[in-house]
Design an enzyme around this catalytic site. Structure first.
Site, short mmCIF file in Angstrom:
data_model
loop_
_atom_site.label_atom_id
_atom_site.label_comp_id
_atom_site.label_asym_id
_atom_site.label_seq_id
_atom_site.Cartn_x
_atom_site.Cartn_y
_atom_site.Cartn_z
N GLU A 195 -2.08 13.63 2.22
CA GLU A 195 -1.11 13.13 3.18
C GLU A 195 -0.31 14.25 3.84
OE1 GLU A 195 1.34 9.18 3.08
OE2 GLU A 195 2.40 10.67 1.87
N HIS A 235 0.22 5.09 7.73
CA HIS A 235 1.10 3.91 7.73
C HIS A 235 1.52 3.69 9.17
CE1 HIS A 235 1.93 5.57 3.56
NE2 HIS A 235 1.75 4.29 3.26
N ASP A 273 -1.38 -1.10 -2.10
CA ASP A 273 -0.34 -0.08 -2.01
C ASP A 273 -0.09 0.45 -3.43
OD1 ASP A 273 1.44 1.62 -0.72
OD2 ASP A 273 2.42 0.02 0.39
N GLU A 304 5.33 -0.62 9.88
CA GLU A 304 5.55 -1.35 8.63
C GLU A 304 6.80 -2.22 8.69
OE1 GLU A 304 5.91 1.36 5.35
OE2 GLU A 304 5.92 -0.23 3.84
#
Ligand code: BEZ
Ligand code: FE2
Length: 406
Positions: free
Chosen positions: A142, A207, A309, A210
């Site tokens: 990430e 992501h 998740d 959200e």
């Protein structure tokens, strides 16, 4: 070669009866047992108990192993309150989850039939556990950081982690890239990462949309994120907007996680670029983010898949439980068709989204196989019963190797 002989086989279209499966690393042939025994005379035959069902191993495309120590620490109910609690407790949570803690999370997934997972890795602390786990792993390194002054340092840390994941050479392990989110990654960093993703054809995740707070911040530089960014990052404007962010992902089909707040225009853009939406219903509920409209995704022809998740926003890593919650969350949908779609989403659809050769009991696919002990002869409502009853998963094969059961 092995031959497994269940009472029933769950395929995407139908329930097969009186068929056996010959497999090594991949599924070689599906046919009646007598035929397979004739064809593969040396094969080991695995007989199963009454009401045995073979189905494809499940794929959990989005999990955060490094946050597996959370149980009662993080605050649920509101996205910003949760995010503040993550910032406050981050160090403690990460340092209190050692390899044993992450392995427990990996084993929890395996127990419930997850044979492939997508690990979104913030720090690379989970690399060894992921590398040595029984499952197939897409290891999403990430990238995060919205402050331009930090960009070089953050990018070199990201590159080091990516390189470390590339040194893992084992079957079923794929180094990959995750862009944390539109609000938390500077466009310069995204551009640099995308060059690598394109050149090396890496799998990609992010992501996206959200929370309401995220949308308001990206569109208007207002809302609950304003105070957060002012206090923590000395920023009074978002580093990007939705359109610019999505522009980075043109022609690069990406796993976009959450997408609860997308409007018509954003859905059109997601559809055009063939992105997949990763739907995490328990996380969305616990963080106060509401319920995505699966109908809207279907109307736009957007593929969607279900995932757990991490334990930072869930109480379990069990896709049967996750699908059951989705079944109740989307209460307007016809029950049985939704149950079927959910199962397809965590098998064939997730495999297609990740570009893998699994997710189906079909000749030529990798032998990622679950054996479930049903408690009676299945009827036409089997997909629903699979979600409701938590049947025992008694045997698991991954790439043809047995990893659970006797
Ligand atoms: C950042 O690193 O800029 C960031 C991290 C988490 C949330 C928001 C921003
Ligand atoms: Fe996540």
């Amino acid at each position: 070669m092995k031959i497994i002989n269940p009472n029933y086989i769950y395929t995407t279209d139908t329930l097969l009866e009186n068929q056996a499966i010959a497999f090594d690393k991949t599924i070689q042939k599906i046919a009646p047992l007598s035929e397979l025994k004739e064809l593969y005379k040396e094969a080991q035959v695995i007989e199963l108990g009454e009401n045995s069902l073979v189905m494809p191993g499940l794929i959990n495309a989005h999990v955060h192993l490094e946050f597996s120590a959370n149980k009662e620490t993080l605050e649920y109910g509101d996205f910003l309150k949760w995010l503040y609690s993550v910032i406050t407790n981050r160090e403690d949570l990460i340092s209190s989850c050692d390899s044993a803690c992450m392995k427990k999370a990996v084993d929890m997934m395996l127990e419930s039939g997850i044979t492939t997972y997508g690990a979104v890795s913030s720090h690379g602390m989970d690399l060894d556990v992921a590398a040595s786990s029984a499952q197939n792993v897409v290891f999403f390194n990430e990238l995060i950081g919205s402050q331009a002054v930090m960009a070089d340092a953050l990018f070199s840390d990201f590159l080091q982690r990516l390189d470390a994941s590339k040194t893992v050479k084992r079957e079923g392990f794929y180094p990959a890239v995750a862009i944390h989110s539109p609000y938390s990654v500077h466009p310069i960093l995204i551009q640099k990462a995308m060059q690598i993703v394109k050149n090396e054809a890496l799998k990609l995740s992010a992501h996206f949309l959200e929370s309401k707070a995220e949308k308001e911040w990206l569109e208007k530089n207002e809302g609950d994120f304003k105070e957060f960014f002012t206090n923590f990052l000395k920023q009074d404007r978002s580093v990007t907007d939705v359109k610019e962010f999505l522009g980075h992902f043109d022609d690069m089909p990406t796993l976009m996680t959450h997408v609860v707040q997308a409007d018509e225009e954003e859905l059109k853009a997601l559809s055009k670029s063939k992105h997949t939406v990763v739907h995490c219903p328990i996380s969305n509920r616990l963080l106060g983010n509401g319920a995505i409209s699966l109908d809207d995704l279907d109307r736009h022809g957007i593929r969607w898949i279900c995932a757990t998740d991490g334990l930072s926003s869930n109480y379990t890593l069990n896709l049967f439980e996750e699908m059951k919650i989705a079944l109740f969350m989307h209460h307007g949908a016809d029950l049985l068709p939704l149950a079927k779609r959910l199962i397809k989403s965590v098998t064939k659809d997730a495999s297609d989204a990740l570009g893998l050769n699994t997710g189906e009991i079909k000749e030529g696919k990798n032998a990622d196989i679950l054996v479930l002990d049903l408690t009676s002869k299945p009827n036409e409502q089997l997909p629903l019963h699979l979600l409701l009853h938590g049947y025992n998963v008694s045997k698991i094969y991954i790439n043809g190797k047995q990893v659970k059961g006797k």
